[in-house]
Enzyme design. Structure first.
Site, PDB file in Angstrom:
ATOM      1  N   GLY A   8       0.150  -5.036   0.552  1.00  0.00           N
ATOM      2  CA  GLY A   8      -1.157  -4.942  -0.089  1.00  0.00           C
ATOM      3  C   GLY A   8      -1.314  -5.868  -1.269  1.00  0.00           C
ATOM      4  O   GLY A   8      -2.424  -6.325  -1.574  1.00  0.00           O
ATOM      5  N   GLY A  17       0.830  -1.191   0.000  1.00  0.00           N
ATOM      6  CA  GLY A  17       0.000   0.000   0.000  1.00  0.00           C
ATOM      7  C   GLY A  17       0.869   1.247   0.000  1.00  0.00           C
ATOM      8  O   GLY A  17       2.058   1.201   0.329  1.00  0.00           O
ATOM      9  N   GLU A  46       6.175  -5.816   7.215  1.00  0.00           N
ATOM     10  CA  GLU A  46       5.562  -4.737   7.997  1.00  0.00           C
ATOM     11  C   GLU A  46       6.225  -4.458   9.348  1.00  0.00           C
ATOM     12  O   GLU A  46       6.211  -3.317   9.821  1.00  0.00           O
ATOM     13  CB  GLU A  46       4.070  -5.036   8.205  1.00  0.00           C
ATOM     14  CG  GLU A  46       3.212  -4.831   6.976  1.00  0.00           C
ATOM     15  CD  GLU A  46       3.365  -5.937   5.947  1.00  0.00           C
ATOM     16  OE1 GLU A  46       2.926  -5.753   4.804  1.00  0.00           O
ATOM     17  OE2 GLU A  46       3.931  -7.000   6.290  1.00  0.00           O
ATOM     18  N   ASP A 105      -0.624  -7.500   7.857  1.00  0.00           N
ATOM     19  CA  ASP A 105      -2.081  -7.358   7.839  1.00  0.00           C
ATOM     20  C   ASP A 105      -2.685  -7.977   6.584  1.00  0.00           C
ATOM     21  O   ASP A 105      -2.225  -9.012   6.130  1.00  0.00           O
ATOM     22  CB  ASP A 105      -2.455  -5.880   7.984  1.00  0.00           C
ATOM     23  CG  ASP A 105      -1.967  -5.025   6.819  1.00  0.00           C
ATOM     24  OD1 ASP A 105      -0.978  -5.407   6.156  1.00  0.00           O
ATOM     25  OD2 ASP A 105      -2.570  -3.961   6.572  1.00  0.00           O
TER      26      ASP A 105
END
Length: 421
Positions: free
Chosen positions: A169, A117, A192, A200
């Site tokens: 993402g 992302g 991350e 996530d």
């Protein structure tokens, strides 16, 4: 209140009392690209547009046999996801069934499917106090969950082509689809914890269920190790391997399936046929060779992050020394929250995991010292000095109470509230 984006010709309805959210949308919609164009296969080419519409960063092309192709076209940013791209993707996915799609090929232009992302923009939202971080993760997780349930809800098989970088993402867009094809160009990671976040997009759930075992998932989630095709196949992250040069042939073979294009076994058989028994080069693979050590260090006997560190120190191998060094470079707070999430989500549904992950994401969207996210992005992507000032600075300083705070329900004042799926 409503906002109208003159470029996308789209309206955003703003709930009463959330003008701050409206301002956040207005700020970030200024640079929004036009909506993805719908394309159909013509007799002269496999994928040819009917019109000369302005190219979009999300490109959906419909072909014969109920097989469509969705391509991310932001190659200069390694197809990293912005909020406008996520909104475009939501729109395109919502129209697949109506268009008679049985099989969707997901691909990315350039060197990546998607490298993650646009977290630098999210950081700006945190520092500005806008609702952008709340909106970004809310829309992203809704999209990822809809993709995860696409075959169950609509009988559409997504074939995700990992022909390059797949991180963050990009993992969310593909890891939950039934078919994930690695090539010799695959570079997979969930990095991350190195930016003060956690793995996530449903990864805490997926990593706890890997074919190679939850201990491998813990290793990947905590250290952000980068994997090639051989390790992806071994771990169960990728379902198939196919040489990159044969992907065009694979797409043609899928279109010839006709009514069987929505059958996972039929699609799997076609991939096996096209790949011709090819296997990935395992020269740089490390998971299988260190499987016993990984189990000892990251298995159930290591119930806490401190236990993992102690076991790595005790192991005394080149692999354990390298892994220990990598772990010490990560945010201690992120490591502890990530390990707890992977453990918890081994026993819940994907839907429940996404709801909890949204809570986690929002508690991470706080400036230091409440969270390491802004500092991690600063060190890695903004100043690029790679010298983050983690707070707390060590694992032993991260209390159980601090870890549990990130799993708490969101406050009533949160601009989006709990994730609705």
């Amino acid at each position: 209140k409503q906002l109208f984006n003159v470029k996308t010709r789209s309206r955003f309805t703003i709930a009463q009392g959330t003008m701050q959210r409206a301002l956040g949308f207005a700020r970030h919609c200024k640079a929004a690209p036009c909506r993805g164009t719908l394309k159909f296969r013509s007799p002269g080419a496999f994928w040819r547009p009917l019109t000369s519409a302005t190219p979009s960063e999300v490109d959906l092309e419909h072909g014969l046999g109920g097989v469509s192709k969705l391509t991310l076209r932001r190659p200069k940013k390694l197809n990293s996801l912005s909020l406008p791209m996520i909104m475009d993707l939501q729109k395109q996915y919502s129209e697949l069934s109506k268009a008679g799609v049985r099989c969707l090929v997901l691909d990315g232009e350039g060197r990546a499917l998607c490298a993650g992302g646009d977290v630098a923009e999210v950081r700006h939202g945190v520092l500005d106090g806008s609702s952008y971080p709340a909106d970004f993760f809310y829309e992203e997780y809704q999209l990822d969950y809809n993709i995860a349930t696409l075959h169950e809800r609509e009988g559409i098989v997504q074939v995700s082509l990992w022909d390059g970088i797949v991180m963050g993402g990009g993992v969310g867009l593909s890891i939950h689809s039934p078919i994930r094809v690695a090539t010799e160009k695959t570079l997979f990671a969930m990095p991350e914890t190195g930016i003060g976040l956690f793995p996530d997009v449903g990864a805490t759930w997926a990593l706890s269920r890997l074919k190679a075992g939850a201990h491998v998932g813990a290793l990947l989630g905590l250290t952000g190790e980068r994997l090639g095709a051989a390790d992806c196949i071994y771990a169960g992250l990728a379902t198939h391997y196919c040489p990159s040069e044969r992907l065009p042939e694979l797409e043609q073979a899928l279109r010839r399936l006709g009514d069987q294009a929505g059958d996972v076994e039929a699609v799997s058989g076609v991939i096996a046929e096209v790949s011709g028994g090819s296997v990935p080069n395992a020269e740089k693979a490390f998971l299988a060779a260190n499987s016993d050590s990984i189990l000892r260090c990251f298995g159930e006997s290591s119930s806490a992050a401190e236990d993992i560190v102690a076991m790595l120190e005790k192991e005394g191998t080149d692999w354990s020394a390298k892994t220990l060094k990598a772990l010490h470079q990560k945010s201690p707070l992120s490591v502890k929250v990530s390990l707890e999430a992977i453990k918890r989500h081994k026993h819940v549904s994907l839907k429940e995991a996404f709801v909890t992950e949204y809570r986690l994401s929002q508690w991470f969207m706080r400036p230091p010292p409440q969270s390491d996210f802004c500092e991690g992005i600063r060190a890695v992507l903004v100043d690029k000095d790679n010298k983050p000032n983690w707070q707390p600075a060590s694992l032993k300083e991260v209390s159980r109470q601090k870890t549990d705070e990130f799993f708490a329900p969101l406050l009533p004042s949160h601009p989006r509230g709990e994730l609705q799926l």
